[in-house]
Design a protein around this motif. Structure first.
Motif, PDB file in Angstrom:
ATOM      1  N   GLU A 314       5.376   8.281 -16.030  1.00 44.10           N
ATOM      2  CA  GLU A 314       6.438   9.287 -16.007  1.00 44.10           C
ATOM      3  C   GLU A 314       6.498  10.155 -17.256  1.00 44.10           C
ATOM      4  OE1 GLU A 314      10.010   7.120 -15.338  1.00 44.10           O
ATOM      5  OE2 GLU A 314       9.341   6.284 -13.394  1.00 44.10           O
ATOM      6  N   GLU A 315       6.092   9.610 -18.399  1.00 41.14           N
ATOM      7  CA  GLU A 315       6.297  10.328 -19.657  1.00 41.14           C
ATOM      8  C   GLU A 315       5.011  10.808 -20.320  1.00 41.14           C
ATOM      9  OE1 GLU A 315       9.258  11.177 -20.515  1.00 41.14           O
ATOM     10  OE2 GLU A 315      10.279   9.947 -19.010  1.00 41.14           O
ATOM     11  N   TRP A 316       3.914  10.161 -20.057  1.00 40.10           N
ATOM     12  CA  TRP A 316       2.665  10.548 -20.724  1.00 40.10           C
ATOM     13  C   TRP A 316       2.080  11.799 -20.077  1.00 40.10           C
ATOM     14  CZ3 TRP A 316      -1.214   6.673 -23.095  1.00 40.10           C
ATOM     15  CH2 TRP A 316      -0.531   5.779 -23.937  1.00 40.10           C
ATOM     16  N   ASP A 317       1.480  12.631 -20.910  1.00 38.14           N
ATOM     17  CA  ASP A 317       0.844  13.859 -20.428  1.00 38.14           C
ATOM     18  C   ASP A 317      -0.610  13.551 -20.061  1.00 38.14           C
ATOM     19  OD1 ASP A 317       0.188  16.445 -19.811  1.00 38.14           O
ATOM     20  OD2 ASP A 317      -0.049  17.086 -21.901  1.00 38.14           O
ATOM     21  N   THR A 318      -0.808  13.010 -18.871  1.00 36.00           N
ATOM     22  CA  THR A 318      -2.153  12.674 -18.402  1.00 36.00           C
ATOM     23  C   THR A 318      -2.362  13.265 -17.009  1.00 36.00           C
ATOM     24  OG1 THR A 318      -1.430  10.603 -17.377  1.00 36.00           O
ATOM     25  CG2 THR A 318      -2.153  10.501 -19.677  1.00 36.00           C
ATOM     26  N   LYS A 319      -3.624  13.452 -16.641  1.00 39.11           N
ATOM     27  CA  LYS A 319      -3.944  14.037 -15.341  1.00 39.11           C
ATOM     28  C   LYS A 319      -4.044  12.980 -14.240  1.00 39.11           C
ATOM     29  CE  LYS A 319      -6.583  17.955 -17.216  1.00 39.11           C
ATOM     30  NZ  LYS A 319      -7.912  18.636 -17.229  1.00 39.11           N
ATOM     31  N   HIS A 320      -4.476  11.769 -14.606  1.00 44.56           N
ATOM     32  CA  HIS A 320      -4.809  10.791 -13.583  1.00 44.56           C
ATOM     33  C   HIS A 320      -4.120   9.438 -13.742  1.00 44.56           C
ATOM     34  CE1 HIS A 320      -8.122  13.626 -12.952  1.00 44.56           C
ATOM     35  NE2 HIS A 320      -8.449  13.469 -14.229  1.00 44.56           N
ATOM     36  N   ALA A 321      -3.632   9.104 -14.923  1.00 50.55           N
ATOM     37  CA  ALA A 321      -3.249   7.725 -15.246  1.00 50.55           C
ATOM     38  C   ALA A 321      -2.217   7.139 -14.288  1.00 50.55           C
ATOM     39  CB  ALA A 321      -2.716   7.664 -16.675  1.00 50.55           C
ATOM     40  N   ARG A 322      -2.507   5.939 -13.799  1.00 51.00           N
ATOM     41  CA  ARG A 322      -1.600   5.181 -12.946  1.00 51.00           C
ATOM     42  C   ARG A 322      -1.499   3.754 -13.459  1.00 51.00           C
ATOM     43  NH1 ARG A 322      -3.379   4.555  -7.305  1.00 51.00           N
ATOM     44  NH2 ARG A 322      -1.317   3.614  -7.150  1.00 51.00           N
ATOM     45  N   HIS A 323      -0.381   3.119 -13.123  1.00 50.49           N
ATOM     46  CA  HIS A 323      -0.191   1.716 -13.469  1.00 50.49           C
ATOM     47  C   HIS A 323      -0.529   0.872 -12.248  1.00 50.49           C
ATOM     48  CE1 HIS A 323       2.732  -1.809 -14.343  1.00 50.49           C
ATOM     49  NE2 HIS A 323       1.525  -2.068 -14.823  1.00 50.49           N
ATOM     50  N   VAL A 324      -1.466  -0.080 -12.427  1.00 51.43           N
ATOM     51  CA  VAL A 324      -1.921  -0.924 -11.323  1.00 51.43           C
ATOM     52  C   VAL A 324      -1.766  -2.384 -11.715  1.00 51.43           C
ATOM     53  CG1 VAL A 324      -3.868  -1.495  -9.814  1.00 51.43           C
ATOM     54  CG2 VAL A 324      -3.613   0.836 -10.694  1.00 51.43           C
ATOM     55  N   TYR A 325      -1.284  -3.209 -10.748  1.00 47.41           N
ATOM     56  CA  TYR A 325      -1.147  -4.635 -11.017  1.00 47.41           C
ATOM     57  C   TYR A 325      -2.480  -5.349 -10.826  1.00 47.41           C
ATOM     58  CZ  TYR A 325       3.911  -4.034 -10.959  1.00 47.41           C
ATOM     59  OH  TYR A 325       5.191  -3.635 -11.230  1.00 47.41           O
ATOM     60  N   CYS A 326      -2.701  -6.386 -11.604  1.00 48.33           N
ATOM     61  CA  CYS A 326      -3.925  -7.184 -11.529  1.00 48.33           C
ATOM     62  C   CYS A 326      -3.985  -7.907 -10.177  1.00 48.33           C
ATOM     63  CB  CYS A 326      -3.953  -8.187 -12.677  1.00 48.33           C
ATOM     64  SG  CYS A 326      -5.304  -9.368 -12.581  1.00 48.33           S
ATOM     65  N   THR A 327      -5.042  -7.682  -9.406  1.00 43.75           N
ATOM     66  CA  THR A 327      -5.182  -8.280  -8.076  1.00 43.75           C
ATOM     67  C   THR A 327      -5.238  -9.801  -8.148  1.00 43.75           C
ATOM     68  OG1 THR A 327      -6.399  -6.328  -7.324  1.00 43.75           O
ATOM     69  CG2 THR A 327      -6.618  -8.318  -6.000  1.00 43.75           C
ATOM     70  N   ASP A 328      -6.001 -10.345  -9.072  1.00 42.39           N
ATOM     71  CA  ASP A 328      -6.084 -11.802  -9.203  1.00 42.39           C
ATOM     72  C   ASP A 328      -4.719 -12.414  -9.484  1.00 42.39           C
ATOM     73  OD1 ASP A 328      -8.752 -11.736  -8.742  1.00 42.39           O
ATOM     74  OD2 ASP A 328      -9.369 -12.018 -10.825  1.00 42.39           O
ATOM     75  N   HIS A 329      -3.954 -11.751 -10.328  1.00 41.85           N
ATOM     76  CA  HIS A 329      -2.620 -12.250 -10.675  1.00 41.85           C
ATOM     77  C   HIS A 329      -1.704 -12.245  -9.450  1.00 41.85           C
ATOM     78  CE1 HIS A 329       0.750 -13.118 -13.321  1.00 41.85           C
ATOM     79  NE2 HIS A 329       1.425 -12.139 -12.759  1.00 41.85           N
ATOM     80  N   ILE A 330      -1.760 -11.179  -8.676  1.00 39.57           N
ATOM     81  CA  ILE A 330      -0.914 -11.068  -7.480  1.00 39.57           C
ATOM     82  C   ILE A 330      -1.291 -12.136  -6.449  1.00 39.57           C
ATOM     83  CG2 ILE A 330      -0.350  -9.599  -5.503  1.00 39.57           C
ATOM     84  CD1 ILE A 330       0.971  -8.787  -8.114  1.00 39.57           C
ATOM     85  N   LEU A 331      -2.606 -12.323  -6.233  1.00 41.41           N
ATOM     86  CA  LEU A 331      -3.049 -13.335  -5.274  1.00 41.41           C
ATOM     87  C   LEU A 331      -2.632 -14.736  -5.711  1.00 41.41           C
ATOM     88  CD1 LEU A 331      -6.638 -12.025  -4.411  1.00 41.41           C
ATOM     89  CD2 LEU A 331      -4.603 -11.978  -2.952  1.00 41.41           C
TER      90      LEU A 331
END
Length: 357
Positions: A314-331
């Motif tokens: 929401e605040e960083w000036d980036t073109k692509h950056a997204r926050h993604v959760y670790c798949t192994d952790h979720i599983l």
């Protein structure tokens, strides 16, 4: 280079000259350095302001061998004959701190290097690179001379250097203490093979690893330049209840995934989202990572990481950056909840730790 080192020293002296301007007899030049110092030192070797002293750049051969002398000057014997073995740190003096260091009767630069290592990290790293360059140039100069017959035998110095490199690599690869080489039993074991080889002590090992670190840093900056990359971030609390955060870089080169640890830092105020963001900003700056090529950051589902992810999106000036959760952790979390019987499937949506689902 030697010329740039001389320029840095003259800049230091020039800066100190400006800070002491207005004194009745204060003057700084490449040949003479004058300041204020009280010869009554505290227990830590620090001296306060009072009578005048004169510190001058030395022209002796021993002072030109090691680049550490770029950051120090010596006391003029005419003003302070009892200070013959002492040197004053120009970096400290620029900060209005008068620090004198005893080089012993042998005039060894080791205490000066130790001071840089403990008090001036940036200049210490600059010094080890200069020292490494000086060593290489010395070898090149030697190799241009007529080669003696002993060239056909492995020189003792080469054996020592090769051993030191292998030793440093072994220390890192096996997570051994840097003080391993100071063990009397370890020394005895090594010298049973060769009396000419001594395991390096803590400081020598640290110097070698610092050079390798700086060289690897520059190579990585070049390798990742203009490439898209992602980051992973994690934090944990030790058994001593100390908080640590780590950030890892990932990118693809020649269809191969490359991974490098950028930092592992202790957080005195807890691993909050703000603390982790500060570490992230610092790492991206020091490694010269461009935000336009920042694809995303992967974390676990902890509250502080959720806050960090929202801040980036929401605040960083980036073109692509997204926050993604670790798949192994979720599983892993899903499996635990599904088979433990503690939580019903209907309650998953209300579980904040699985809010990502």
């Amino acid at each position: 280079s030697a010329s740039s080192a001389t320029t840095r020293r003259e800049t230091l002296i020039s800066t100190i000259s400006s800070s002491t301007a207005g004194g009745s007899s204060a003057s700084f030049s490449s040949q003479s350095t004058t300041g204020i110092v009280n010869l009554e030192e505290d227990d830590d070797g620090t001296v306060a302001s009072s009578p005048w002293f004169v510190a001058s750049a030395s022209s002796s051969k021993s002072h030109t061998v090691s680049p550490v002398w770029n950051y120090f000057a010596y006391f003029d014997a005419g003003h302070h004959p009892g200070m013959k073995t002492y040197r004053i740190c120009l970096l400290c003096f620029r900060k209005q701190i008068q620090k004198k260091i005893d080089c012993t009767k042998h005039y060894t630069p080791t205490p000066l290097v130790n001071h840089l290592r403990s008090a001036h990290k940036e200049q210490y790293e600059e010094y080890v690179l200069l020292a490494n360059d000086t060593k290489k140039k010395s070898k090149i100069t030697t190799s241009t001379k007529m080669k003696p017959i002993t060239e056909h035998f492995l020189p003792i110095s080469t054996s020592k250097e090769n051993f030191n490199r292998k030793y440093a690599k072994w220390i890192v690869a096996n997570n051994m203490p840097l003080t391993t080489g100071q063990s009397s039993d370890f020394k005895e074991m090594i010298q049973s093979l060769s009396k000419a080889v001594f395991p390096p002590d803590y400081r020598s090992t640290l110097d070698m690893l610092t050079v390798k670190k700086l060289q690897a840093t520059e190579k990585l900056k070049v390798a990742v330049k203009g490439r898209y990359f992602s980051l992973t971030a994690d934090h944990w609390t030790s058994l001593a209840n100390e908080n640590f955060g780590a950030i890892t870089l990932h990118y693809i080169a020649n269809f191969e995934l490359k991974t490098h640890v950028l930092s592992c830092a202790k957080h005195e105020n807890g691993a909050t989202a703000k603390e982790m963001e500060t570490q992230l900003v610092s790492d991206m700056g020091s490694w010269e990572l461009e935000r336009d090529f920042f694809i995303g950051i992967v974390t676990d589902t902890a509250a502080n990481m959720n806050s960090l992810g929202r801040e980036i999106e929401e605040e960083w000036d980036t073109k692509h950056a997204r926050h993604v959760y670790c798949t192994d952790h979720i599983l892993q979390l899903t499996a635990v909840k599904a088979f433990s019987g503690d939580v019903a499937v209907a309650n998953y949506a209300e579980d904040t730790s699985l809010g990502c689902l």
